[in-house]
Design an enzyme around this catalytic site. Structure first.
Site, PDB file in Angstrom:
ATOM      1  CB  CYS A 101      -2.739  -3.057   1.568  1.00  8.60           C
ATOM      2  SG  CYS A 101      -3.010  -2.237   3.153  1.00  8.60           S
ATOM      3  CG  HIS A 143      -5.319  -7.527   4.442  1.00 11.73           C
ATOM      4  ND1 HIS A 143      -4.351  -7.576   3.475  1.00 11.73           N
ATOM      5  CD2 HIS A 143      -5.527  -6.203   4.685  1.00 11.73           C
ATOM      6  CE1 HIS A 143      -3.983  -6.342   3.154  1.00 11.73           C
ATOM      7  NE2 HIS A 143      -4.688  -5.494   3.884  1.00 11.73           N
ATOM      8  CD  GLU A 144      -8.650  -4.782   6.416  1.00  9.72           C
ATOM      9  OE1 GLU A 144      -8.030  -3.904   7.061  1.00  9.72           O
ATOM     10  OE2 GLU A 144      -8.669  -4.821   5.177  1.00  9.72           O
ATOM     11  CG  HIS A 147      -3.970  -3.257   8.556  1.00  2.84           C
ATOM     12  ND1 HIS A 147      -2.895  -2.516   8.125  1.00  2.84           N
ATOM     13  CD2 HIS A 147      -4.621  -3.641   7.430  1.00  2.84           C
ATOM     14  CE1 HIS A 147      -2.889  -2.442   6.813  1.00  2.84           C
ATOM     15  NE2 HIS A 147      -3.936  -3.130   6.364  1.00  2.84           N
TER      16      HIS A 147
END
Length: 168
Positions: A101, A143-144, A147
């Site tokens: 990341c 993954h994004e 966030h």
């Protein structure tokens, strides 16, 4: 003109906040943010970046898979802005893969993710898009997406033995 933006690092409070819904996609500020994110992810050798990583708490991220120093085997795709994204459905198959990341420099972790996901998002022109993503691009999206809810990959690593430095 698009600008390179500073990337928030692990420990910054904004990375742990739930991002807000983008109401007006055509707003000049949102359109410039998209352009700035595309420049920033490219310069940082990333394959994705979320708005909270540049201190903009919006439900918006860029998926920009391409081979680079950090991910030499990544597939090639155009950088894509995904606004107010959702996971509509997912496979039962979960696969562990190495992730890093831009907000956690120098570290990698073995993270379990769905192999296949069905997604919906609004593109930068305000059009609803639906897609099925698999493998590495599905991993980038998840993954994004994390966030946007204040979750980092280190939170998903199941065992501290599954964390390494990038040099390793």
């Amino acid at each position: 003109m698009p600008e390179l933006m500073p990337i928030m690092q692990l420990g910054d409070r904004i990375l742990r906040q739930k991002a807000i819904w983008v109401e007006n996609i055509q707003d000049q500020h949102i359109q410039k943010l998209i352009d700035d994110l595309i420049v920033t992810v490219a310069k940082a050798n990333g394959v994705g970046i979320a708005a909270p990583q540049v201190a903009a708490s919006y439900r918006l991220f860029i998926v920009a898979s391409r081979p680079n120093l950090r991910y030499p085997n990544a597939p090639v795709m155009e950088p894509t802005a995904m606004i107010n994204p959702r996971i509509i459905a997912h496979s039962t198959e979960i696969v562990k893969g190495w992730e890093g990341c831009l907000s956690v420099p120098g570290m990698r972790g073995l993270v379990p993710r769905y192999q296949t996901i069905d997604i919906a998002y609004t593109d930068r022109n305000g059009k609803l898009q639906k897609q099925k993503l698999t493998d590495f691009v599905a991993r980038i999206f998840q993954h994004e997406y994390d966030h946007l809810d204040g979750v980092l990959f280190v939170d998903r690593v199941e065992n501290s033995l599954e964390m390494i430095t990038e040099d390793e």
